[in-house]
Design an enzyme around this catalytic site. Structure first.
Site, PDB file in Angstrom:
ATOM      1  CG  ASP A 111      -1.602  -1.147   1.611  1.00 36.16           C
ATOM      2  OD1 ASP A 111      -1.551  -2.117   0.845  1.00 36.16           O
ATOM      3  OD2 ASP A 111      -2.246  -1.151   2.678  1.00 36.16           O
ATOM      4  CD  GLU A 148      -6.965  -4.979   4.154  1.00 33.94           C
ATOM      5  OE1 GLU A 148      -6.443  -5.678   5.026  1.00 33.94           O
ATOM      6  OE2 GLU A 148      -6.610  -5.019   2.958  1.00 33.94           O
TER       7      GLU A 148
END
Ligand code: FRU
Length: 504
Positions: free
Chosen positions: A26, A208
């Site tokens: 990420d 998420e």
């Protein structure tokens, strides 16, 4: 930094950030400060698969070329450093600033190690920098927000300034229960609960990396909406990891969605197709936006991968890249605001025109473009008038010649279904994971009978922006070096290419 000789660089991208060595997932802590865009990211400094999660760091002045920096926040025996955000604390609300210089403050998830005091928990922590992001110090009072949860993570913090007051707001997830939880703070250190959003729309996986931001509709500052981004994995529209978004309002306490699809409102097809998706491909995950970007721009980056097969993609020594940076806007379509996305274009400033084609009826089959239009780092802009039936589109990253069974990635609009599809089942190396070969689909309305496509190829990726960013499809591909041909596709009635340009 240039990759060194012992790394496997076959698929290393030119315009997409990848760590010189080792694993990346990420984007974290995206923040602009003093002329520099900071890209922090989930990083394993010691290996090319997930582990030892720490924040890697890269900087850029133009969002196109990135300079890798030393690891910013390393994991230790107490905690792994999971995803989060960063802010410029302009008014030094945290008190971390020295000498009148605003500190940068990172808000990250502490994923506590099995033998630490808070073993098994995920809680939110701070680190700060008083040298504009070069070095980081963990706050001694960590964690600053602990719900005694095992799956409370990915804090995105922004400064709210509205009718309800002026304060920091944190959006984070309770991943397993599909909730975005909102908190507020005056100083980033103490947090007060505001509200919970969710579950809503897609919930077939953990929630998420949320994001929450305000955008003008059609550029009108007097008419705004808030966009709540919720990444989820698996359960994305194309399978595995994906990013959904909701459009609505935020009153400083609660986010009210205007795009939650309830049973009666489904417009036909699958419910999944009625939800808002940032991207309809397989490789656009954990998308979040920059804090403090200049000129009110809302700039997003995603991890160009999918948890289904991320550990197996064919590169050694480094693994995974980010997407291109995208600017997102809200525009009214059919009386409703929709998200429009535009890539920060590597070819806009420095591209070389390689090939141009004017209006032309398409022959049934594949019309190969000449050799000068081929390549593995290209921008292809094409406008079509699809025929009433059949398929129209582009053949990308194809092996030379025209025999069936060649490597190819096919981008095709099907007039019968109104869908644009990206087929990577024959794109090259697809055998490294059973979930990798795939065909992505998105319904795309023709505009005045036309389809406009902007496609970016960068060695291991295809990013498609259809109808000027109304729908996007991002997929990784792993073709042979020699598969660089571009073709025009027509099946059935064919259609017309209105114009095409290839830029390298
Ligand atoms: C999303 C994610 C986050 C977590 C991080 C760990 O891809 O699972 O929820 O913070 O990756 O690396």
């Amino acid at each position: 930094m240039n990759p060194t000789a012992d790394l496997d660089c076959r698929y290393r991208p030119t315009w997409h950030y990848a760590a010189e060595r080792n694993w990346l997932n990420d984007p974290n802590g995206l923040v602009y400060s003093n002329g520099v865009y900071h890209l922090f990211y989930q990083h394993n400094p010691h290996g090319d698969v997930w582990g030892n999660m720490s924040w890697g760091h890269a900087t850029s002045a133009d969002l196109l070329t990135w300079d890798e920096q030393p690891v910013a926040i390393p994991c230790d025996e107490q905690e792994a450093i999971y995803s989060g955000s960063a802010v410029v604390d302009t008014h030094n609300t945290s008190g971390f600033g020295v000498g009148g210089v605003p500190p940068l403050v990172a808000i990250y998830t502490s994923a506590y190690a099995p033998d630490s005091l808070l073993a098994g928990r995920q809680a939110q922590s701070l680190a700060y920098s008083t040298d504009d992001g070069a070095t980081w110090i963990k706050y001694a009072g960590n964690p600053v927000l602990d719900r005694a949860s095992s799956d409370f993570r990915d804090p995105k913090v922004f400064w709210y300034d509205g009718d309800a007051g002026s304060y920091w707001v944190m959006a984070a997830v309770e991943a397993l229960t599909h909730e975005v939880v909102l908190y507020k703070s005056a100083d980033l250190k103490t947090w007060e609960y505001l509200s919970t959003f969710g579950p809503a729309n897609a919930t077939d996986g953990v929630w998420e990396c949320p994001d929450l931001f305000e955008l003008p509709v059609d550029g009108d500052a007097g008419n705004t909406r808030w966009v709540l981004v919720v990444n989820l994995s698996p359960g994305g529209v194309a399978g595995g990891s994906g990013g959904q978004y909701f459009i609505g309002t935020f009153d400083g306490v609660t986010f009210h969605s205007e795009t939650t699809v309830t049973e009666g409102e489904q417009t036909g097809g699958s419910r999944m197709a009625d939800y808002g998706w940032l991207d309809w491909g397989r490789d656009y995950y954990a998308a979040v936006s920059f804090s403090n970007a200049p000129d009110g721009r809302r700039l997003m980056i995603a991890w160009m991968n999918n948890w289904q097969y991320a550990a197996s993609t064919p590169s050694e020594g480094w693994r995974s890249a980010m997407s291109l940076v995208r600017e997102v806007r809200l525009e009214s379509r059919g009386g409703r605001p929709v998200l429009i996305q535009e890539a920060v274009d590597p070819f806009a400033a420095s591209g070389t025109g390689l090939f141009t084609l004017g209006r032309q009826e398409l022959e049934s089959g594949i019309t190969w473009l000449p050799a000068e239009a081929s390549g593995d780092v290209l921008r292809i802009e094409a406008e079509f008038e699809p025929a009433g039936s059949g398929k129209t589109g582009l053949v990308l990253r194809a092996g030379s010649g025209d025999a069936a069974g060649l490597e190819r990635t096919v981008l095709a609009y099907d007039s019968a279904t109104g869908e644009l599809s990206l087929d990577r089942t024959a794109s090259g190396d697809v055998g490294f994971h059973e979930d990798f070969p795939s065909v992505e689909r998105v319904a795309v309305p023709l505009i005045d009978g036309r389809l406009r496509l902007r496609v970016f190829l960068d060695r291991c990726s295809v990013e498609v922006f259809a109808q000027d960013g109304l729908a996007t499809i991002t997929d990784q591909v792993f073709p042979s070096d020699s598969s660089t041909a571009v073709g025009l596709l027509a099946e059935g009635d064919g259609g017309t290419v209105v114009g095409l340009t290839v830029t390298g």
